[in-house]
Design a protein around this motif. Sequence first.
Motif, short mmCIF file in Angstrom:
data_model
loop_
_atom_site.label_atom_id
_atom_site.label_comp_id
_atom_site.label_asym_id
_atom_site.label_seq_id
_atom_site.Cartn_x
_atom_site.Cartn_y
_atom_site.Cartn_z
N PRO A 155 0.80 -1.24 0.00
CA PRO A 155 0.00 0.00 0.00
C PRO A 155 0.82 1.28 0.00
O PRO A 155 0.39 2.29 -0.54
CB PRO A 155 -0.83 -0.12 1.28
CG PRO A 155 -0.08 -1.08 2.15
CD PRO A 155 0.56 -2.04 1.21
N TYR A 156 2.03 1.26 0.59
CA TYR A 156 2.79 2.49 0.76
C TYR A 156 3.89 2.69 -0.29
O TYR A 156 4.61 3.68 -0.25
CB TYR A 156 3.40 2.53 2.17
CG TYR A 156 2.43 2.11 3.23
CD1 TYR A 156 1.13 2.63 3.27
CD2 TYR A 156 2.77 1.14 4.18
CE1 TYR A 156 0.22 2.22 4.23
CE2 TYR A 156 1.86 0.72 5.14
CZ TYR A 156 0.59 1.27 5.15
OH TYR A 156 -0.32 0.86 6.09
N LEU A 157 4.02 1.74 -1.22
CA LEU A 157 4.98 1.93 -2.30
C LEU A 157 4.51 3.04 -3.24
O LEU A 157 3.31 3.19 -3.48
CB LEU A 157 5.14 0.65 -3.12
CG LEU A 157 6.02 -0.47 -2.56
CD1 LEU A 157 6.11 -1.58 -3.58
CD2 LEU A 157 7.40 0.02 -2.20
N TYR A 158 5.48 3.78 -3.78
CA TYR A 158 5.15 4.85 -4.74
C TYR A 158 5.04 4.24 -6.14
O TYR A 158 5.85 3.42 -6.56
CB TYR A 158 6.22 5.93 -4.72
CG TYR A 158 6.08 6.85 -3.53
CD1 TYR A 158 5.19 7.92 -3.56
CD2 TYR A 158 6.83 6.63 -2.38
CE1 TYR A 158 5.04 8.76 -2.47
CE2 TYR A 158 6.70 7.47 -1.27
CZ TYR A 158 5.80 8.52 -1.33
OH TYR A 158 5.65 9.35 -0.25
N MET A 159 4.01 4.70 -6.85
CA MET A 159 3.73 4.15 -8.18
C MET A 159 4.80 4.49 -9.20
O MET A 159 5.09 3.68 -10.08
CB MET A 159 2.37 4.66 -8.67
CG MET A 159 1.23 3.73 -8.32
SD MET A 159 -0.12 3.97 -9.47
CE MET A 159 -1.38 3.00 -8.64
N ARG A 160 5.35 5.68 -9.13
CA ARG A 160 6.30 6.08 -10.17
C ARG A 160 7.50 5.14 -10.24
O ARG A 160 7.90 4.70 -11.32
CB ARG A 160 6.78 7.52 -9.92
CG ARG A 160 5.76 8.57 -10.33
CD ARG A 160 6.30 9.96 -10.12
NE ARG A 160 5.36 10.98 -10.59
CZ ARG A 160 5.55 12.29 -10.42
NH1 ARG A 160 6.64 12.73 -9.80
NH2 ARG A 160 4.65 13.14 -10.86
N GLU A 161 8.08 4.81 -9.09
CA GLU A 161 9.21 3.89 -9.09
C GLU A 161 8.78 2.48 -9.49
O GLU A 161 9.55 1.74 -10.12
CB GLU A 161 9.90 3.86 -7.73
CG GLU A 161 10.79 5.06 -7.45
CD GLU A 161 10.00 6.31 -7.05
OE1 GLU A 161 10.58 7.41 -7.06
OE2 GLU A 161 8.80 6.18 -6.74
N ALA A 162 7.55 2.11 -9.13
CA ALA A 162 7.04 0.79 -9.52
C ALA A 162 6.94 0.70 -11.05
O ALA A 162 7.33 -0.31 -11.65
CB ALA A 162 5.68 0.56 -8.89
N VAL A 163 6.44 1.75 -11.68
CA VAL A 163 6.34 1.78 -13.15
C VAL A 163 7.73 1.80 -13.77
O VAL A 163 8.00 1.10 -14.76
CB VAL A 163 5.51 2.99 -13.60
CG1 VAL A 163 5.53 3.11 -15.12
CG2 VAL A 163 4.07 2.89 -13.11
N LEU A 164 8.63 2.59 -13.19
CA LEU A 164 10.00 2.66 -13.70
C LEU A 164 10.65 1.28 -13.67
O LEU A 164 11.32 0.88 -14.63
CB LEU A 164 10.82 3.65 -12.86
CG LEU A 164 12.24 3.95 -13.35
CD1 LEU A 164 12.21 4.69 -14.68
CD2 LEU A 164 13.00 4.77 -12.30
N ALA A 165 10.43 0.54 -12.59
CA ALA A 165 10.99 -0.81 -12.48
C ALA A 165 10.35 -1.75 -13.50
O ALA A 165 11.04 -2.53 -14.16
CB ALA A 165 10.78 -1.34 -11.07
N SER A 166 9.03 -1.67 -13.65
CA SER A 166 8.33 -2.55 -14.58
C SER A 166 8.75 -2.30 -16.02
O SER A 166 8.64 -3.20 -16.86
CB SER A 166 6.82 -2.37 -14.43
OG SER A 166 6.11 -3.40 -15.09
N CYS A 167 9.23 -1.09 -16.31
CA CYS A 167 9.68 -0.74 -17.67
C CYS A 167 11.17 -0.99 -17.89
O CYS A 167 11.67 -0.77 -19.00
CB CYS A 167 9.38 0.74 -17.95
SG CYS A 167 7.63 1.14 -18.08
N ALA A 168 11.87 -1.42 -16.85
CA ALA A 168 13.33 -1.55 -16.94
C ALA A 168 13.72 -2.84 -17.66
O ALA A 168 14.11 -3.84 -17.04
CB ALA A 168 13.94 -1.50 -15.55
#
Length: 493
Positions: A275-288
């Motif tokens: 719940p507390y993870l930030y979406m921007r870094e999550a998307v950045l990781a998923s696109c890496a």
Amino acid sequence: MDRYSRELNRELAHATDYRTWYEAADELDRRDGLTEWKEDDTSNDYDWRLIRSRLRQIRQYREDRAWIKLIHHLRQGLHWNLGNTGNPELYGICRVSTKHLIRDYITEVASALNELCDLELPEFPHAVKLKFFEEVAKSYGRSALMLSGGATLGLFHVGVVKALFREGLVPTVMSGSSAGSVVAATVGTRAPHEVEELMDPESAYYHFWRILPIRHMLRRGAVMDQSQLKRAIAKNVKDLTFEEAARLSGRITNITVSPAGVNQQPRLLNYLTFPYLYMREAVLASCAVPILFPPVMLMTQDENGERVPYMPLLRWNDGSLKSDLPTLRLRRLHNVNHFIVSQTNPHVLPFVSRHEPNTRGLLRAARNYAFSSISGQARSILDLARSNMPNGVLRTPLDTASSILDQDYRGHINIFPEVSIWRYANVTANPTMESIKRFMLEGERATWPRIEMIRNQSLISQTLDQCMEKLESTGTVVDVPRGKPELRVVKGK
């Protein structure tokens, strides 16, 4: 084919909105004599006797105002794909929709649910009513929209979402991997009234790519500039945690990431699991994507509201490598049993069947058999190599290759772009505005033939969600202490 039919086919091919496409397709169905097929209840592809009987019962109970009988009837008889009404064969005959009996049954059930939701009845008080809808919703299940990876081809997803949004058919649950995570998170970090502006191709930022100079490639171990990717994500995705995004948008956004190291499993990130993870870094990781971009450290919000690293020793990369379509986890976490897939992965498109699962046909069966045989042999060879390969440089790519072959890249309803040299030539290029509009329109056009199928197969679950939301809003909302997965708890009157 007469002149008028040719004109209708041209209109169908060049339509720029769903209404125009629908009217041309519906008229062609009528001219081809398919209206009679729709009006004829009978078919070997579903249990039409069962559906007709239940439709008559529901209508009779409503007409007699026999509410308790209706409640009892729906509570134990309302199930997804009842009588095989979701059979894709039923949607392969006409350009638009299917048997009128199926449409009438689904519409009648939705109307009955709305009527029960609004009903003031002493023997059906608010608390009992809420329990009824909760149990029926859990029993019936819900739909999810799953957006695959695909680099720049992921712009196709924007057109898919646009087509569904304009018809009010975007499911509450969405998942995204790699390029799909950008689209899912962009929608999932906005209030419902803000989504419309995303349908304008000039309202978003699509320049994700910038090649690094050779000296920087060698130093960073990547071909592309991740700072450019990060800026592009920041221009599209609001800087919210998964929990904050769920509260704002009312949507359940799921993003997949794969571990960059060993001894870790792929993760499905959402407001329940992280719940507390930030979406921007999550998307950045998923696109890496490995080689193109370095792996990413996720960021989280601590108990004081500060942005801090999440497990700083771990790094994450492209979600589509090991979990492009996280069907099993969506089933478990969000009660999803119906999957709408927009698939744009370049390595998948040439091999995946364009037809829905379980559709008949000798050529389709032969192609599916050949593909499954080849992929099975490839998996066996990879497994043999992995079992005899010590942990080292080659083990990780072998694991990744095996994961790619092991995945199922289709759902119940599948939306694909056409395979062409132009699309592959643009897979890692910053698109021009003309290309953006072309990708989006292709996504819309590929979705339009599926709209009525999606409407029929998701209307009841959407109605259940709306009834639940209405009933919860009339109860007493109690804030849940931080750390609980639920967004809210509602006490009935």
